[in-house]
Design a protein around this motif. Structure first.
Motif, PDB file in Angstrom:
ATOM      1  N   VAL A 228     102.189  78.985 115.494  1.00 26.52           N
ATOM      2  CA  VAL A 228     101.043  78.288 116.081  1.00 26.52           C
ATOM      3  C   VAL A 228     100.749  78.890 117.447  1.00 26.52           C
ATOM      4  N   GLU A 229      99.503  79.271 117.645  1.00 27.06           N
ATOM      5  CA  GLU A 229      99.095  79.864 118.916  1.00 27.06           C
ATOM      6  C   GLU A 229      98.005  79.014 119.548  1.00 27.06           C
ATOM      7  N   GLU A 230      98.102  78.875 120.871  1.00 28.52           N
ATOM      8  CA  GLU A 230      97.127  78.153 121.679  1.00 28.52           C
ATOM      9  C   GLU A 230      97.119  76.656 121.385  1.00 28.52           C
ATOM     10  N   ALA A 231      98.177  76.141 120.772  1.00 26.62           N
ATOM     11  CA  ALA A 231      98.216  74.701 120.505  1.00 26.62           C
ATOM     12  C   ALA A 231      98.256  73.898 121.798  1.00 26.62           C
ATOM     13  N   ARG A 232      99.053  74.367 122.779  1.00 22.78           N
ATOM     14  CA  ARG A 232      99.182  73.603 124.033  1.00 22.78           C
ATOM     15  C   ARG A 232      97.886  73.600 124.819  1.00 22.78           C
ATOM     16  N   SER A 233      97.172  74.743 124.841  1.00 24.64           N
ATOM     17  CA  SER A 233      95.922  74.771 125.579  1.00 24.64           C
ATOM     18  C   SER A 233      94.860  73.897 124.922  1.00 24.64           C
ATOM     19  N   ALA A 234      95.060  73.616 123.624  1.00 23.37           N
ATOM     20  CA  ALA A 234      94.119  72.735 122.929  1.00 23.37           C
ATOM     21  C   ALA A 234      94.474  71.265 123.115  1.00 23.37           C
ATOM     22  N   GLY A 235      95.544  71.015 123.876  1.00 22.52           N
ATOM     23  CA  GLY A 235      95.886  69.642 124.228  1.00 22.52           C
ATOM     24  C   GLY A 235      96.779  68.947 123.226  1.00 22.52           C
TER      25      GLY A 235
END
Length: 419
Positions: A228-235
């Motif tokens: 999973v990539e960019e999950a944290r930036s997606a909140g």
């Protein structure tokens, strides 16, 4: 332990008269007498320490279930711990300043040791309170037996005895909590190292049972890895973004990509939803057998992630194997793109882009010029004319299966190499 004798101030209503010379002397005599009574009884308790230890161990077994288990597990070690604690406590009554540091070290060690053993903190603190009660009762009983008239003097040192118990209860609690934090950090770090080794494919066979227990996943089972990539930036976290509810998964967070080791207990396709939050890109490996194969699954998941479009979504490797072959070898992918698409480099960039978009849309529409024309908002013949122009420029025939396959792979390579 604080000094056994503290100066006391008697509160009187109205103005306080100037103290007479005999008042401090009387106060001093009372404190000295109280200290003498305390020391006399404490020496007897110290001489009778083994019997006092036996009594406290018996009380702990009766009143504290956690210590009952500890005694049953190692009676000698528990007895010795209680004996040391009582010895330091009583010695502190006799020599508060000289015995202070040794008593503090003893209490700290008890707190740390019991945390390592997993004994509940409430049980340890209860044991200290029971020990304090037993020592105080021993002082009262011994004084009542030998000099009943002096029992009243013990009132003047009672607060000091209980201050000692409170101080050392705090020491025990601090040591326990600090050790508990250290143990938690070590466990978390060990789990992280074990998971990282599995995902890197460097885990030793001998470490698999420990990894299985630490990650709460069976050593033998069917697994996929989810990248999973960019999950944290997606909140949202990787687990919230990528996997369906109820899935058994261990998440390993990385700098840019999170990896989930997922146990497949049913339909592998149901593990990860097709729809993801905006900006969340998910790659899912094919199924592998056992924790030992998780490293290979991680590489497959990373390959699937590279195929995922920038706007987000889920890509399952098993549904994109030809594209995965291209993504697995960037050098060969670049050579294929240059061979199949290089002849278009002589055109104006906008003109070349129109031909490439038309070819990609036509392939996505399963070779239907009519459907492609609707997507491109142009006439069907316009689509056919652009395709023929591509064939003329590249010397390829889209009616020849080999050329058609290579053209599709070349477009995939171009997309991956020029995101």
């Amino acid at each position: 332990m604080p000094h056994a004798v503290r100066p006391r101030i008697l509160l009187r209503p109205g103005p306080v008269p100037a103290p007479r010379s005999r008042t401090p002397r009387g106060r001093s005599l009372i404190d000295a007498d109280a200290l003498r009574v305390l020391h006399r009884a404490a020496r007897v308790l110290l001489d009778d320490l083994p019997q006092l230890t036996d009594r406290l161990v018996a009380v702990l077994q009766e009143q504290e279930p956690a210590y009952r288990t500890a005694v049953e597990g190692d009676a000698v070690a528990t007895w010795q711990e209680v004996h040391r604690s009582l010895r330091h406590s009583i010695s502190s009554l006799l020599d508060p300043r000289g015995a202070r540091e040794a008593a503090r070290r003893c209490s700290w060690k008890i707190g740390a040791t019991r945390a390592e053993q997993g004994l509940p903190l409430d049980a340890v603190l209860h044991a200290f309170r029971l020990g304090g009660s037993l020592v105080w009762q021993g002082l009262v009983d011994e004084t009542s037996r030998t000099a009943p008239e002096d029992v009243r003097l013990l009132v003047h040192v009672a607060s000091d005895v209980w201050d000692f118990v409170d101080e050392h209860s705090t020491i025990v609690a601090d040591a326990y909590r600090q050790t508990e934090r250290q143990l938690a950090w070590r466990r978390e770090n060990r789990v992280r190292l074990l998971a990282a080794a599995l995902l890197d494919g460097t885990s030793r066979i001998a470490d698999l049972p420990e990894a299985s227990q630490a990650l709460d996943l069976p050593e033998q089972g069917r697994y996929v890895v989810v990248a999973v990539e960019e999950a944290r930036s997606a909140g949202c976290t990787g687990a919230q973004a990528a996997t369906a509810p109820g899935v058994r998964v261990h998440w390993h967070t990385g700098v840019d990509t999170d990896h989930g080791i997922v146990l497949v207990e049913g339909d592998a396709a149901a593990i990860v939803p097709d729809e993801q939050p905006p900006g969340v890109r998910v790659g899912v490996s094919s199924v592998v057998e056992g924790l030992a194969a998780v490293g290979e699954a991680r590489r497959l998941a990373d390959t699937a992630l590279r195929l995922c479009p920038a706007e987000g979504g889920t890509v399952r490797l098993t549904e994109h194997l030809p594209a995965a072959l291209v993504a697995s070898s960037p050098d060969l992918a670049a050579a294929l793109a240059d061979r199949l698409l290089g002849p278009l480099a002589g055109l104006e960039p906008a003109d070349a882009q129109v031909l490439l978009d038309t070819l990609a849309t036509w392939l996505a529409c399963d070779g239907s010029a009519q459907r492609a024309s609707r997507r491109l908002y142009c006439h069907r013949n316009t689509v056919l004319n652009r395709l023929r122009r591509y064939e003329q420029l590249t010397g390829r025939s889209l009616s020849r299966p080999t050329d058609l396959i290579e053209a599709g792979l070349a477009l995939t390579a171009r997309r991956l190499l020029n995101p």
